[in-house]
Design an enzyme around this catalytic site. Structure first.
Site, PDB file in Angstrom:
ATOM      1  N   GLY A 120      -2.346  -2.099  -3.105  1.00 25.07           N
ATOM      2  CA  GLY A 120      -2.543  -3.118  -4.139  1.00 25.07           C
ATOM      3  C   GLY A 120      -3.000  -2.487  -5.461  1.00 25.07           C
ATOM      4  O   GLY A 120      -2.531  -2.873  -6.537  1.00 25.07           O
ATOM      5  N   ASP A 121      -3.891  -1.514  -5.372  1.00 32.02           N
ATOM      6  CA  ASP A 121      -4.382  -0.842  -6.585  1.00 32.02           C
ATOM      7  C   ASP A 121      -3.247  -0.071  -7.249  1.00 32.02           C
ATOM      8  O   ASP A 121      -3.127  -0.026  -8.481  1.00 32.02           O
ATOM      9  CB  ASP A 121      -5.509   0.141  -6.231  1.00 32.02           C
ATOM     10  CG  ASP A 121      -6.532  -0.483  -5.296  1.00 32.02           C
ATOM     11  OD1 ASP A 121      -6.736  -1.713  -5.392  1.00 32.02           O
ATOM     12  OD2 ASP A 121      -7.075   0.248  -4.452  1.00 32.02           O
TER      13      ASP A 121
HETATM   14  N1  LIG Z   1       4.353  -2.483   4.621  1.00 34.12           N
HETATM   15  C1  LIG Z   1       4.763  -2.285   3.371  1.00 34.12           C
HETATM   16  N2  LIG Z   1       6.054  -1.921   3.123  1.00 34.12           N
HETATM   17  C2  LIG Z   1       6.493  -1.740   1.865  1.00 34.12           C
HETATM   18  N3  LIG Z   1       5.729  -1.917   0.772  1.00 34.12           N
HETATM   19  C3  LIG Z   1       4.437  -2.297   0.954  1.00 34.12           C
HETATM   20  C4  LIG Z   1       3.886  -2.489   2.262  1.00 34.12           C
HETATM   21  N4  LIG Z   1       2.581  -2.846   2.130  1.00 34.12           N
HETATM   22  C5  LIG Z   1       2.337  -2.876   0.793  1.00 34.12           C
HETATM   23  N5  LIG Z   1       3.441  -2.560   0.091  1.00 34.12           N
HETATM   24  C6  LIG Z   1       3.606  -2.539  -1.379  1.00 34.12           C
HETATM   25  O1  LIG Z   1       2.349  -2.603  -2.022  1.00 34.12           O
HETATM   26  C7  LIG Z   1       2.192  -3.851  -2.728  1.00 34.12           C
HETATM   27  C8  LIG Z   1       0.766  -4.339  -2.584  1.00 34.12           C
HETATM   28  O2  LIG Z   1       0.486  -4.513  -1.194  1.00 34.12           O
HETATM   29  P1  LIG Z   1      -0.524  -5.587  -0.611  1.00 34.12           P
HETATM   30  O3  LIG Z   1       0.009  -6.952  -0.794  1.00 34.12           O
HETATM   31  O4  LIG Z   1      -0.820  -5.147   0.778  1.00 34.12           O
HETATM   32  O5  LIG Z   1      -1.775  -5.425  -1.589  1.00 34.12           O
HETATM   33  P2  LIG Z   1      -3.315  -5.564  -1.246  1.00 34.12           P
HETATM   34  O6  LIG Z   1      -3.519  -6.598  -0.192  1.00 34.12           O
HETATM   35  O7  LIG Z   1      -4.022  -5.714  -2.539  1.00 34.12           O
HETATM   36  O8  LIG Z   1      -3.547  -4.118  -0.657  1.00 34.12           O
HETATM   37  P3  LIG Z   1      -4.860  -3.213  -0.458  1.00 34.12           P
HETATM   38  O9  LIG Z   1      -6.047  -4.136  -0.509  1.00 34.12           O
HETATM   39  O10 LIG Z   1      -4.616  -2.593   0.900  1.00 34.12           O
HETATM   40  O11 LIG Z   1      -4.828  -2.219  -1.553  1.00 34.12           O
HETATM   41  C9  LIG Z   1       3.255  -4.785  -2.127  1.00 34.12           C
HETATM   42  O12 LIG Z   1       3.633  -5.816  -3.016  1.00 34.12           O
HETATM   43  C10 LIG Z   1       4.389  -3.782  -1.823  1.00 34.12           C
HETATM   44  O13 LIG Z   1       5.106  -3.436  -3.015  1.00 34.12           O
HETATM   45  O1  LIG Z   2     -15.139  -3.155  -0.865  1.00 36.61           O
HETATM   46  P1  LIG Z   2     -14.105  -3.308  -1.956  1.00 36.61           P
HETATM   47  O2  LIG Z   2     -14.601  -2.824  -3.285  1.00 36.61           O
HETATM   48  O3  LIG Z   2     -13.518  -4.679  -2.008  1.00 36.61           O
HETATM   49  O4  LIG Z   2     -12.863  -2.397  -1.531  1.00 36.61           O
HETATM   50  C1  LIG Z   2     -13.028  -1.010  -1.424  1.00 36.61           C
HETATM   51  C2  LIG Z   2     -11.764  -0.391  -0.860  1.00 36.61           C
HETATM   52  O5  LIG Z   2     -11.446  -0.882   0.445  1.00 36.61           O
HETATM   53  O6  LIG Z   2     -10.691  -0.712  -1.730  1.00 36.61           O
HETATM   54  C3  LIG Z   2      -9.813   0.399  -1.867  1.00 36.61           C
HETATM   55  C4  LIG Z   2      -8.419  -0.011  -1.482  1.00 36.61           C
HETATM   56  O7  LIG Z   2      -7.971  -1.071  -2.272  1.00 36.61           O
HETATM   57  C5  LIG Z   2     -10.393   1.513  -1.008  1.00 36.61           C
HETATM   58  O8  LIG Z   2     -10.204   2.742  -1.647  1.00 36.61           O
HETATM   59  C6  LIG Z   2     -11.830   1.134  -0.847  1.00 36.61           C
HETATM   60  O9  LIG Z   2     -12.440   1.651   0.307  1.00 36.61           O
END
Ligand SMILES: Nc1ncnc2c1ncn2[C@@H]1O[C@H](COP(=O)(O)OP(=O)(O)OP(=O)(O)O)[C@@H](O)[C@H]1O
Ligand SMILES: O=P(O)(O)OC[C@@]1(O)O[C@H](CO)[C@@H](O)[C@@H]1O
Length: 301
Positions: free
Chosen positions: A250-251
């Protein structure tokens, strides 16, 4: 300049364990250690794409030293505030039959230390971009993002907020340039479970009614939906590949979006494409993706 703020940085300890069993000694089969925290991941990915940024936030203890030196190695400028009580957390990410995460508390931040952060942010200028990302340590007031945005009102600064629930909802009145909830977080904000793209668009628009300019809803392996401030809806599927570690996807999407937006002079299609490539490239990597991997996927979109 782009500034990222990570109120609660973390060392991410990512481990692979076969058949994790609670209540027993489990042994890792692979382990990785990364500098993490959402804003830091954004700065890391920007650096991998050749974009400069400054990483702000609070660090403490020996784990804080690792974050500070790590930032320089990752290619962005650290400007962290060292706080006197507690230590930078270590977040444990366990990959087994399921993925589980244990995120730590983080250090204690005193009022004078928070004031130092406000002073740094007061220096931001018209044209800057500010990314506020992640949770805030329990010792901080829950309106801290709002207070930052309130202080910056009147300056032409694009503010990106990647946070959940009230932390996010409460800043919408300050018209953040971009917010990026995932589909589950969007549903939680309204106490509903969102199943279809139409439902996601409907609820994302509710966040715009509350003040958000652009709303990017990520949906992990199902791609993402962007509702722009002009009301256009862009839906993008994401590339297929082997998921290695989705922490930071997501980041990475946020960082890719900013890069695509800046490089194309504000073309939202390009921003979404670059965001998707960056998010997926990170999901398909052990760590935050390299610039090469992102551009490889970008060409397939
Ligand atoms: N299983 C996957 N396959 C392909 N692309 C993915 C996958 N998971 C994540 N992505 C890519 O990353 C983007 C962000 O993922 P996600 O929706 O999981 O964000 P998030 O929940 O904020 O993630 P996190 O908190 O783990 O950083 C998606 O829109 C997609 O482009
Ligand atoms: O506890 P928060 O601040 O919500 O999330 C922290 C965290 O899970 O977010 C990043 C992935 O998005 C990791 O690098 C880190 O450990």
């Amino acid at each position: 300049m782009i500034y990222t703020v990570t109120f609660n940085p973390a060392i991410d300890y990512v481990i692979k364990v076969d058949n994790l069993t609670l209540g027993q000694v489990n042994r890792t089969t692979r382990e990785y250690i990364f500098c993490g925290g959402k804003g830091i991941n954004v700065s890391h990915l920007l650096a991998n794409l050749g974009v400069d940024s400054v990483g702000l936030g609070f660090i403490a203890g020996f784990t804080g030293d690792v974050i500070e030196s790590g930032a320089k190695e990752l290619g962005f400028k650290p400007d962290f505030i060292r706080v006197r009580e507690g230590m930078t957390r270590i977040n444990v990410k366990v990959k087994s039959n399921e993925e589980s995460e244990i995120n730590g508390l983080g250090p204690v931040i005193h009022d004078d230390e928070l004031e130092q952060m406000f002073k740094k942010l007061d220096e931001l200028e018209d044209g800057d971009i500010l990314v506020l990302a992640g949770s805030i340590p329990a010792t901080l007031p829950s309106d801290v993002y709002e207070r930052i945005m309130g202080r910056l009102q009147g300056k032409d600064i694009r503010i990106v907020v990647d946070a959940t629930k009230d932390l996010l909802l409460n800043v919408l009145k300050y018209h953040p340039f971009l917010i990026k909830p995932n589909n589950h977080e969007l549903g939680e904000m309204f106490d509903v479970v969102l199943k279809t793209n139409d439902e996601i668009v409907e609820y994302a628009k509710k966040l715009q009614e509350k003040g958000a300019r652009n709303v990017l809803v990520s949906m992990a392996g199902d791609g993402a939906i962007l509702i722009t401030e002009e009301g256009e809806v862009h839906i993008t599927p994401c590339p297929k590949g082997e998921v290695k570690n989705s922490v930071g996807a997501g980041d990475s999407m946020v960082a890719g979006f900013i890069t695509g937006y800046l490089r194309s002079n504000g073309d939202y299609n390009e921003a979404l494409k670059m965001g998707t490539a960056a998010g997926s490239a990170t999901a398909f990597s052990e760590d935050v993706a390299t610039g090469e991997k992102i551009m490889e996927l970008y060409k397939t979109l």
